[in-house]
Enzyme design. Sequence first.
Site, PDB file in Angstrom:
ATOM      1  N   SER A 532       0.921  -1.162   0.177  1.00 43.28           N
ATOM      2  CA  SER A 532      -0.058  -0.063  -0.056  1.00 43.28           C
ATOM      3  C   SER A 532       0.958   1.120  -0.126  1.00 43.28           C
ATOM      4  O   SER A 532       1.633   1.352  -1.030  1.00 43.28           O
ATOM      5  CB  SER A 532      -0.807  -0.118   1.122  1.00 43.28           C
ATOM      6  OG  SER A 532      -1.911   0.899   1.123  1.00 43.28           O
ATOM      7  N   ASP A 617      -9.597  -3.843  -5.479  1.00 41.91           N
ATOM      8  CA  ASP A 617      -9.203  -3.076  -4.233  1.00 41.91           C
ATOM      9  C   ASP A 617      -9.650  -1.590  -4.107  1.00 41.91           C
ATOM     10  O   ASP A 617      -9.816  -0.970  -5.180  1.00 41.91           O
ATOM     11  CB  ASP A 617      -7.719  -2.957  -4.519  1.00 41.91           C
ATOM     12  CG  ASP A 617      -6.918  -2.298  -3.199  1.00 41.91           C
ATOM     13  OD1 ASP A 617      -7.378  -1.723  -2.468  1.00 41.91           O
ATOM     14  OD2 ASP A 617      -5.770  -2.493  -3.223  1.00 41.91           O
ATOM     15  N   HIS A 652      -8.271  -5.084  -1.027  1.00 44.75           N
ATOM     16  CA  HIS A 652      -6.959  -4.751  -0.480  1.00 44.75           C
ATOM     17  C   HIS A 652      -5.942  -5.683   0.138  1.00 44.75           C
ATOM     18  O   HIS A 652      -4.777  -5.490   0.171  1.00 44.75           O
ATOM     19  CB  HIS A 652      -6.971  -3.160   0.247  1.00 44.75           C
ATOM     20  CG  HIS A 652      -5.915  -2.542   0.458  1.00 44.75           C
ATOM     21  ND1 HIS A 652      -5.259  -1.957  -0.628  1.00 44.75           N
ATOM     22  CD2 HIS A 652      -5.402  -2.140   1.536  1.00 44.75           C
ATOM     23  CE1 HIS A 652      -4.255  -1.027  -0.015  1.00 44.75           C
ATOM     24  NE2 HIS A 652      -4.053  -1.413   1.303  1.00 44.75           N
TER      25      HIS A 652
END
Length: 680
Positions: A532, A617, A652
């Site tokens: 991320s 995501d 995610h």
Amino acid sequence: MMRPPQPKKIPKVHSAHGDERIDDYYWLRDDTRKNPEIISYLEEENNYLEDWFEKNNDCRKEIYDELVSFIPPKEVSIKIKYGDYLYYSEINSEQQYKTYYRELNGNKELVIDVNALAEGLDYINITSITPSPNNLLIAYAEDLSGRREYNIKVKDLTTGKIIDSKVERSSGSIVWDKKNTSFYYAQKDPVTLIENKVFKHKIGTDPKEDVLIYEENDSEFHLHIYESRTKKYLNIYTSKTESSETWLLDLDDELGQPFCVLKRSDKHLYSIEDTPECFYVSSNAENKKNFSILTFTINQINDFNTWETVVEHDDAILIEDFVAFPKYLYLEVREDGLPKIVKINRETLDRKYIEFNDPAFSCYLATNNEYLDTEFYYGYSSPKKPSSIFKEDIESGKSKLAWEQPINNYDESLYKVERLKITARDDTKVPVSLVYKKGTDLAQAPILIYGYGSYGIIIDATFRTSILPLLNRGFVFAVANIRGGSEMGRQWYDDGKIFNKKNTFYDFIDATKSLINQGYGNSKNVYAMGGSAGGLLMGAIINMEPELYTGIISAVPFVDVVTTMSDETIPLTTFEYKEWGNPANEDEYRYIKSYSPYDNIKPSNYPAVLVTSSLYDSQVQYYEPAKYVPKLRENSTSDNPILMKMNLVGGHAGKSGRLNAIEESALDNAFLLCLTRDSN
């Protein structure tokens, strides 16, 4: 060997502040996620990855089997009390998902079997399992796409039937009313996915009839709801990076309206906990960055100047969290980068610390649902010690083990943990924790360094089953607590965001070089990993130092910072302006552009890179890594592989299910082991 995928180029010109950026792969953005040409390209990338592994001593199955071997036949969670019942979960070694139960007087009763719910589905995530006050109903939130848009379902525990399933697009948080007939929930904006409305829903009615309780009109804020531990209030917490506000709704007053505790102000974050006598609040007002603890009564609402300080601000100690009991406060704090738990007598303010022994570790306030409980629960873990939860008898202060994560075929005495401080280029001391197997030749060992460094998020030295295959094969694993997190206090965060963001990247690079110079790892086998915002870190460091690393794992990477932060329609953009900056401001635009990984790719001798992502995501949109990979590949002057694994289901956190998560860990480990073989 297959030829790498080569998606077509359609130049897209982005103009701002007299500057132009050309994006050849902007066309890969499809918000419907159904464009057949784009799906075909993503499938080509997956096929290319499979072909590379097939020709490079693929050991994914070996690693997967090893990771599965650590799983015990059955795992049972700690039991949490709600009213007269104890709620907990179980999962068997061959199962993807947990099954939830409850007990009353030793009688076990099925609540939710997620494995049964998952049948025929590509993805499922169940969260916020919340019993009604009378324990006759249970509500839970269900995500079937990975976008973290949850539908709320209510199950009658007497009949076993679902009696309500109409609330959609919620954040997942659920708070019951006192009559067991309605619940409160937060709803997400359908475009930005920001939680901005709170509703009350009566079971069995059309959600169109739900009562709007609160609406957040500032697009830079998002909200979260939860029930206070005294069960008296619904807490509505709305915040952005540097500011917050709390509203309370008295759950005993069915027709009541929420009231504001203290109006929001610039650079003031606060959170509250109620007790029957007073409120406690953690606050960083008046530039007390590491927070102080104050107290006030209901008559002092919105009158900050009259609030009384209980725990003074300390430049050397960050207050992370706190919980109140009738006689004591428990604080989770951090000093010199290490977490601590301190117990404070509410009347005398005397303090006592809970002691821990490892050189690097994690401790935290665990689930403490009931204000009147006589036991306090806290968690502990270290890089060599699996997670455990202890309970302290609040009056006597004596602790005992309440639960421990079971790990098969594991002996913690075989591993060693260290903690260092490396010196960054501006003489800042950066903490680094390490774990490795005893007997490892450190100077010749491959080393994997993990980093994040954003949002003030703390990356603690915890146990990670996923790295055991690497440690068992002679790797050193390190976590660098770089600026941008809050490991060394709130200033540590400020020193790694907006115009200080490059400190995050410099710290990680300097930590890498220092570890190698100190004899931790072979310079020919240096690997880095982040996800991320940590994927942004990975992209930045290989643009700055393309030959320092042998291989990079970049999970769900946020790499196209300028484009994303310039587009308010992209989920979660607006409330992150104080994290990265707002490109509408020229000085912020130019600083972001100076490090944005996608914008700074240039012909370089790039290392091997594995990028992982998911089509659905909601935090980092799939098209960022999908664009990044072909651009990186075409600019790499080395023969090192640039690979992408795109889950065509999932979000995610990747695919749902424990065994699927293990497959993804096996992919990461196998990638590193393939490279290590090649470089020896």
